[in-house]
Design a protein around this motif. Structure first.
Motif, PDB file in Angstrom:
ATOM      1  N   LYS A   9      84.671  33.806  18.700  1.00  0.00           N
ATOM      2  CA  LYS A   9      83.736  34.917  18.585  1.00  0.00           C
ATOM      3  C   LYS A   9      82.488  34.516  19.366  1.00  0.00           C
ATOM      4  N   ILE A  15      71.191  42.718  22.642  1.00  0.00           N
ATOM      5  CA  ILE A  15      71.972  43.961  22.673  1.00  0.00           C
ATOM      6  C   ILE A  15      72.144  44.517  24.087  1.00  0.00           C
ATOM      7  N   LEU A  19      78.904  43.406  28.012  1.00  0.00           N
ATOM      8  CA  LEU A  19      79.988  42.531  27.574  1.00  0.00           C
ATOM      9  C   LEU A  19      81.114  42.417  28.588  1.00  0.00           C
ATOM     10  N   ARG A  40      88.409  41.488  23.109  1.00  0.00           N
ATOM     11  CA  ARG A  40      88.055  42.794  22.559  1.00  0.00           C
ATOM     12  C   ARG A  40      86.610  42.734  22.091  1.00  0.00           C
ATOM     13  N   LYS A  41      86.015  43.888  21.933  1.00  0.00           N
ATOM     14  CA  LYS A  41      84.642  43.977  21.442  1.00  0.00           C
ATOM     15  C   LYS A  41      84.685  44.298  19.953  1.00  0.00           C
ATOM     16  N   GLU A  42      83.848  43.620  19.201  1.00  0.00           N
ATOM     17  CA  GLU A  42      83.798  43.839  17.755  1.00  0.00           C
ATOM     18  C   GLU A  42      82.385  44.271  17.365  1.00  0.00           C
ATOM     19  N   PRO A  43      82.242  45.488  16.823  1.00  0.00           N
ATOM     20  CA  PRO A  43      80.916  45.937  16.381  1.00  0.00           C
ATOM     21  C   PRO A  43      80.403  45.047  15.252  1.00  0.00           C
ATOM     22  N   ILE A  44      79.129  44.686  15.321  1.00  0.00           N
ATOM     23  CA  ILE A  44      78.520  43.840  14.289  1.00  0.00           C
ATOM     24  C   ILE A  44      77.564  44.693  13.442  1.00  0.00           C
ATOM     25  N   GLN A  49      77.315  44.055  19.499  1.00  0.00           N
ATOM     26  CA  GLN A  49      78.744  43.793  19.504  1.00  0.00           C
ATOM     27  C   GLN A  49      78.975  42.336  19.868  1.00  0.00           C
ATOM     28  N   ALA A  50      80.058  41.780  19.356  1.00  0.00           N
ATOM     29  CA  ALA A  50      80.484  40.427  19.715  1.00  0.00           C
ATOM     30  C   ALA A  50      81.774  40.541  20.510  1.00  0.00           C
TER      31      ALA A  50
END
Length: 90
Positions: A9, A15, A19, A40-44, A49-50
């Motif tokens: 991760k 922000i 990415l 893949r992008k993961e919303p935090i 996003q991470a």
């Protein structure tokens, strides 16, 4: 020679970091023994996003994932890196 899959991760510094561009910088910075297979992008929260990246590397690398973590952490747009999962693959 066996290989391992590493799921990481990666949090951007802020922000505003693009990415998709960050993925390209990660690919470019990796030594030849590492291969970025997927991401893949993961919303935090609050628009942050991470990146969740899958990287394949040889099993017998001295220090395990330490060099990989250091290489990615040295990219200016990267804020934090954490190894989420490591598994041996054939």
């Amino acid at each position: 020679m066996a290989k391992i899959a590493v799921i990481m991760k990666i949090f951007p510094k802020d922000i505003e970091v693009n990415l998709d561009e960050l993925v390209n910088k990660i690919k470019a910075s990796l030594p030849e023994i590492y291969e970025l297979k997927d991401y893949r992008k993961e919303p935090i929260a609050f628009g942050l996003q991470a990146l969740i990246v899958s990287i394949v590397m040889p099993e017998n690398v001295e220090g395990g994932t330490e060099e990989l973590e250091k290489t990615i952490s040295n990219i200016p747009e990267v804020g934090e890196v954490s190894v989420e999962y490591v598994s041996r693959i054939s």
